[in-house]
Scaffold this active site. Structure first.
Site, PDB file in Angstrom:
ATOM      1  N   HIS A  37     -34.476 -15.994   3.624  1.00 14.05           N
ATOM      2  CA  HIS A  37     -34.166 -15.744   2.187  1.00 14.05           C
ATOM      3  C   HIS A  37     -35.522 -15.644   1.634  1.00 14.05           C
ATOM      4  O   HIS A  37     -35.670 -14.719   0.792  1.00 14.05           O
ATOM      5  CB  HIS A  37     -33.734 -17.186   1.519  1.00 14.05           C
ATOM      6  CG  HIS A  37     -32.384 -17.818   1.951  1.00 14.05           C
ATOM      7  ND1 HIS A  37     -32.144 -18.536   2.971  1.00 14.05           N
ATOM      8  CD2 HIS A  37     -31.219 -17.199   1.774  1.00 14.05           C
ATOM      9  CE1 HIS A  37     -30.866 -18.776   3.010  1.00 14.05           C
ATOM     10  NE2 HIS A  37     -29.938 -17.859   2.604  1.00 14.05           N
ATOM     11  N   GLN A  61     -15.291 -18.026  -1.239  1.00 16.76           N
ATOM     12  CA  GLN A  61     -15.597 -17.207  -0.200  1.00 16.76           C
ATOM     13  C   GLN A  61     -15.134 -18.270   1.010  1.00 16.76           C
ATOM     14  O   GLN A  61     -15.645 -17.707   2.197  1.00 16.76           O
ATOM     15  CB  GLN A  61     -17.129 -16.620  -0.309  1.00 16.76           C
ATOM     16  CG  GLN A  61     -18.131 -17.621  -0.019  1.00 16.76           C
ATOM     17  CD  GLN A  61     -19.520 -16.611  -0.088  1.00 16.76           C
ATOM     18  OE1 GLN A  61     -19.848 -16.370  -1.275  1.00 16.76           O
ATOM     19  NE2 GLN A  61     -20.118 -16.566   1.007  1.00 16.76           N
ATOM     20  N   LYS A 150     -27.984  -9.756   8.768  1.00 17.10           N
ATOM     21  CA  LYS A 150     -27.391 -10.798   9.569  1.00 17.10           C
ATOM     22  C   LYS A 150     -25.759 -10.590   9.115  1.00 17.10           C
ATOM     23  O   LYS A 150     -24.812 -10.857   9.945  1.00 17.10           O
ATOM     24  CB  LYS A 150     -27.797 -12.063   9.533  1.00 17.10           C
ATOM     25  CG  LYS A 150     -27.217 -13.005  10.308  1.00 17.10           C
ATOM     26  CD  LYS A 150     -27.817 -14.588  10.495  1.00 17.10           C
ATOM     27  CE  LYS A 150     -27.125 -15.137   9.424  1.00 17.10           C
ATOM     28  NZ  LYS A 150     -25.783 -15.525   9.409  1.00 17.10           N
ATOM     29  N   ASP A 151     -25.634 -10.532   7.967  1.00 20.07           N
ATOM     30  CA  ASP A 151     -24.244 -10.288   7.291  1.00 20.07           C
ATOM     31  C   ASP A 151     -24.138  -9.047   7.019  1.00 20.07           C
ATOM     32  O   ASP A 151     -23.920  -8.652   6.043  1.00 20.07           O
ATOM     33  CB  ASP A 151     -24.226 -11.229   5.982  1.00 20.07           C
ATOM     34  CG  ASP A 151     -24.325 -12.974   6.370  1.00 20.07           C
ATOM     35  OD1 ASP A 151     -23.649 -13.340   7.068  1.00 20.07           O
ATOM     36  OD2 ASP A 151     -25.555 -13.392   5.946  1.00 20.07           O
ATOM     37  N   ARG A 188     -26.854 -22.590   8.773  1.00 15.04           N
ATOM     38  CA  ARG A 188     -26.009 -23.189   9.366  1.00 15.04           C
ATOM     39  C   ARG A 188     -26.622 -23.769  10.862  1.00 15.04           C
ATOM     40  O   ARG A 188     -26.506 -24.635  11.265  1.00 15.04           O
ATOM     41  CB  ARG A 188     -24.786 -22.234  10.045  1.00 15.04           C
ATOM     42  CG  ARG A 188     -23.805 -22.059   8.923  1.00 15.04           C
ATOM     43  CD  ARG A 188     -22.767 -20.898   9.201  1.00 15.04           C
ATOM     44  NE  ARG A 188     -22.208 -20.412   8.160  1.00 15.04           N
ATOM     45  CZ  ARG A 188     -20.838 -20.899   7.917  1.00 15.04           C
ATOM     46  NH1 ARG A 188     -20.476 -21.633   8.736  1.00 15.04           N
ATOM     47  NH2 ARG A 188     -20.190 -20.417   6.809  1.00 15.04           N
TER      48      ARG A 188
END
Ligand code: PAF
Length: 280
Positions: A37, A61, A150-151, A188
């Site tokens: 981030h 989401q 990553k996403d 996570r």
């Protein structure tokens, strides 16, 4: 660092940037901030005179209520990190501020980008992401917005919605930030034990093998090769897919494909981790 609590204050901040002739960069997050981030914020600070980070755990989401409940929340330390990083403003909206009384996704056309992979295993996830990002963009009208690769499927969905609704934001994808050993940074990861962090390294190893060997195998064989990495591992592979990097359509062969990526999701100690890798 300005702390913004609602859309009205957010609009006022945007207006002040415009008056000062400052470009605004926006980094949307769900908090539990880590290096990846901060790398997005840094990129925004390089590109724009003002940077705003949002922290909002977006309920629409999450297809799994337990996942929403367990999502790590550490606003105090997030704010400290952002202050230290020198971001100009943090937007901490309430659910009511973004959704009012109707906490649900808009029926947006996602052009099939949401169909496979994360869309298959997390039904409703991308409509939720697309809705919250559209609302953030409408409120903040940033010049640029930053998303981690990553996403990657999320990045494509956001790019599509931004174009489709002419939201006037330049959506910038930033390379995945990894630990020294290769694990993709994720909020996570903090739910993993020390052993889990070690076990999870099979993910970047398998993806790196695929990157190095894609010229030797057609996509179905390459996927089999990746699956083999997980047979002896404590991780449970949920899916591995190879897709066109533009359309997110699964690939059976490499012909007439400009850019391809390999994607996977796996459970490590019950924590769902995702990663992907550019093949070409
Ligand atoms: O990637 C995330 O953290 C979230 O999906 C995002 C983009 C902040 C939207 O809630």
């Amino acid at each position: 660092m300005q702390i913004i609590k609602d859309a009205q204050q957010a609009r006022a901040f945007r207006a002040a940037c415009t008056r000062a002739g400052q470009k605004l960069g926006f980094v949307p997050t769900m908090g539990a901030l880590h290096e990846a981030h901060l790398a997005l914020a840094k990129q925004s600070q390089r590109d724009n005179e003002a940077t705003l980070v949002s922290i909002f755990v977006n309920p629409t989401q999450f297809n799994n209520p337990e996942d929403l409940e367990k999502y790590p929340r550490r606003v105090e330390s997030d704010l400290e990190g952002l202050e230290k990083a020198g971001v100009d403003a943090v937007y901490l909206p309430s659910v009511d501020d973004i959704y009012g009384q109707q906490v649900e996704s808009e029926p947006l056309d996602l052009a099939g980008l949401d169909r496979g992979m994360e869309g298959t295993y997390r039904p409703g996830h991308f409509p939720g992401v697309a809705t919250v990002i559209k609302r953030f963009f409408e409120i903040l009208q940033p010049d640029r917005a930053y998303f981690g690769e990553k996403d990657y499927q999320q990045l494509r969905v956001v790019q599509h919605v931004t174009q489709q609704h002419q939201l006037g934001v330049e959506v910038i994808g930033c390379e995945t930030v990894r630990t020294a050993q290769g694990l993709a940074m994720s909020s996570r990861n903090y739910r993993l034990s020390k052993q889990g962090w070690q076990d999870a390294l099979i993910i970047p190893r398998a993806l790196e093998w695929a990157r190095q060997n894609h010229a030797l195998h057609a996509p179905p064989r390459l996927k089999e090769g990746v699956k083999n990495f997980f047979t002896e591992s404590p991780l449970n592979l949920e899916y591995v897919e190879i897709a066109d990097a533009e359309t997110m359509r699964p690939l059976q062969h490499w012909t007439a494909v400009a850019h391809a990526r390999i994607f996977l999701a796996a459970f490590c100690e019950g924590v769902r981790l995702i990663d992907n890798q550019k093949l070409f």
